[in-house]
Enzyme design. Structure first.
Site, PDB file in Angstrom:
ATOM      1  N   HIS A  61      79.806 -64.708  62.983  1.00  0.00           N
ATOM      2  CA  HIS A  61      79.865 -65.494  64.250  1.00  0.00           C
ATOM      3  C   HIS A  61      79.622 -64.457  65.165  1.00  0.00           C
ATOM      4  CE1 HIS A  61      81.995 -68.777  62.230  1.00  0.00           C
ATOM      5  NE2 HIS A  61      82.962 -68.095  61.659  1.00  0.00           N
ATOM      6  N   ASP A 101      92.488 -64.262  58.519  1.00  0.00           N
ATOM      7  CA  ASP A 101      91.577 -65.372  57.800  1.00  0.00           C
ATOM      8  C   ASP A 101      92.081 -65.295  56.440  1.00  0.00           C
ATOM      9  OD1 ASP A 101      89.371 -65.685  59.966  1.00  0.00           O
ATOM     10  OD2 ASP A 101      89.679 -63.563  59.983  1.00  0.00           O
TER      11      ASP A 101
HETATM   12 FE   LIG Z   1      88.226 -67.590  59.717  1.00  0.00          FE
HETATM   13 ZN   LIG Z   2      88.261 -68.057  62.751  1.00  0.00          ZN
END
Ligand SMILES: [Fe+2]
Ligand SMILES: [Zn+2]
Length: 309
Positions: free
Chosen positions: A211, A44
Site C-alpha cells: 500500500h 493485521d
Molecule cells: Fe491489513
Molecule cells: Zn489495513
C-alpha cells in the site's frame, strides 16, 4: 539448571540468574532486566487462520522467555468487516483463543484499522468493558507507561482511517487543519513531559509495502513528530515487517500478524521482510531495543533507538 527451556522473566528475577538466563536463551536477545518495560507489537492479525495461530504461538514463546508487560495492536483486528457487537463471536475465535497463552494475557493497547472501520468500531470500544485485557477507551487515546527505572513513556494511539479519508476532501483547503484528532495529538505532544513519545496508528507514513506510505499522514504528522521529539511511529496496514528512518524518527511497520504481502525498497529503509511475525521492544530510560521475530520465533532484525536525538 535445566537449559532445555527458557527462563521466564519472573524466574530470572527470583533467582538473579541473569547470566544463566542468557545462556539458556541462546542466540536470542538477553532477557529483560529490571530497568525495562517489555512489550510486543502485532498488526493485521484478525484473519482467524493458521498463520495467525503460528504467530501467536511464537509471541507466547518469546514472552515466556523475555517477559511481556503489554501488547500493542496496530489495527486490522478483525477481517474483513470488523465486528458488529461487543459479543461478536470473533472476539473469541480471532482474539481470545489464538492469544490464550498465559504470557499474552497482559493488557492489549489497541489501535483501529481500516478493516475495523468496515464494521462497528463502537463494538470494539464496548468489548473493553467485558474484557479488561482489551484497552480501547476511544478511537484515539493516550497512555502513560512508567518504566521500572523511573522514566516515563507516553503512547499516543491514533485512528488513522478517518484522517486519511477526510484529508483529500477538506483538510487540504483548511491549513492548518483543525480536525479534532490532529489538534488533540498536537496538544498532547506539546503537553507531554515524558522522555519517550511513541505514536501508534494503522496506516504507515513511510513504507515500501504494497500500500506504500500515506501522503496525508506525512503532511499532517511528520512535522509534529519532528517538532516534539517523537522517537518512533508504529503502524500496520502493509503486511510485513519494516524499519524506515526519516530524520530522527523511526517508522516501524508491524503488519505480519496473519497474511504477508510483498515489499519493495524505499528511501530510508533499514530493514524489510515480507514475512509473518511481530516485534518485541525493551524500553529503558536511555534506549529502546527493538527486535523482529518470525512465526517460528526466530529473530530477524535488531536495532537500538536512543531516547535523545
Ligand atoms: Fe491489513
Ligand atoms: Zn489495513
Amino acid at each position: 539448571m535445566n537449559n532445555s527451556r527458557s527462563l521466564t522473566r519472573r524466574e530470572v528475577f527470583r533467582t538473579g540468574a541473569g547470566a544463566a538466563a542468557m545462556l539458556a536463551l541462546g542466540s536470542r536477545a538477553p532477557a529483560a532486566t529490571s530497568g525495562e518495560a517489555v512489550f510486543q507489537v502485532i498488526g493485521d492479525w484478525g484473519f482467524g487462520n493458521e498463520n495467525q495461530a503460528k504467530v501467536a504461538r511464537a509471541m507466547a514463546e518469546v514472552a515466556d522467555a523475555n517477559g511481556c508487560d503489554f501488547i500493542i495492536s496496530t489495527g486490522d483486528n478483525f477481517y474483513p468487516r470488523g465486528v458488529t457487537s461487543a459479543t461478536d463471536e470473533k472476539f473469541r475465535t480471532h482474539f481470545e483463543e489464538p492469544y490464550s497463552a498465559l504470557s499474552l494475557r497482559v493488557p492489549w493497547y489497541v489501535a483501529l484499522g481500516n478493516h475495523d472501520h468496515n464494521g462497528d468500531i463502537r463494538a470494539q470500544i464496548d468489548y473493553g468493558r467485558l474484557n479488561t485485557r482489551w484497552i480501547l477507551p476511544a478511537p484515539y487515546y493516550k497512555r502513560t507507561v512508567r518504566l521500572p527505572g523511573g522514566s516515563t513513556a507516553d503512547f499516543f494511539f491514533l485512528d488513522t482511517t478517518p484522517i486519511r479519508r477526510e484529508f483529500r476532501s477538506w483538510v487540504r483547503f483548511v491549513y492548518f487543519p483543525s480536525r479534532p484528532q490532529v489538534a488533540w495529538l498536537e496538544r498532547e505532544l506539546a503537553l507531554s513531559n515524558a522522555p519517550w513519545k511513541i505514536v501508534v496508528g494503522h496506516h504507515p507514513l513511510f513504507s515500501g509495502g504494497s500500500h506504500g506510505g500515506t501522503s496525508a499522514l506525512v503532511e499532517l504528522l511528520q512535522p509534529m513528530f519532528d517538532r516534539y521529539g517523537v522517537q518512533a511511529y508504529l503502524n500496520g496496514h502493509n503486511h510485513n515487517l519494516e524499519h524506515v528512518r526519516m530524520g530522527d524518527v523511526q517508522y516501524l511497520t508491524i503488519g505480519g500478524g496473519s497474511k504477508p504481502t510483498r515489499i519493495s525498497a524505499v528511501d530510508g529503509q533499514h530493514f524489510a521482510a515480507s514475512r509473518l511475525g511481530f516485534m518485541q521492544a525493551r524500553l529503558a530510560t536511555e534506549e529502546m531495543h527493538i527486535e523482529f521475530f518470525d512465526e517460528d520465533s526466530r529473530p530477524l532484525y535488531r536495532a537500538s533507538i536512543p531516547v535523545g536525538a
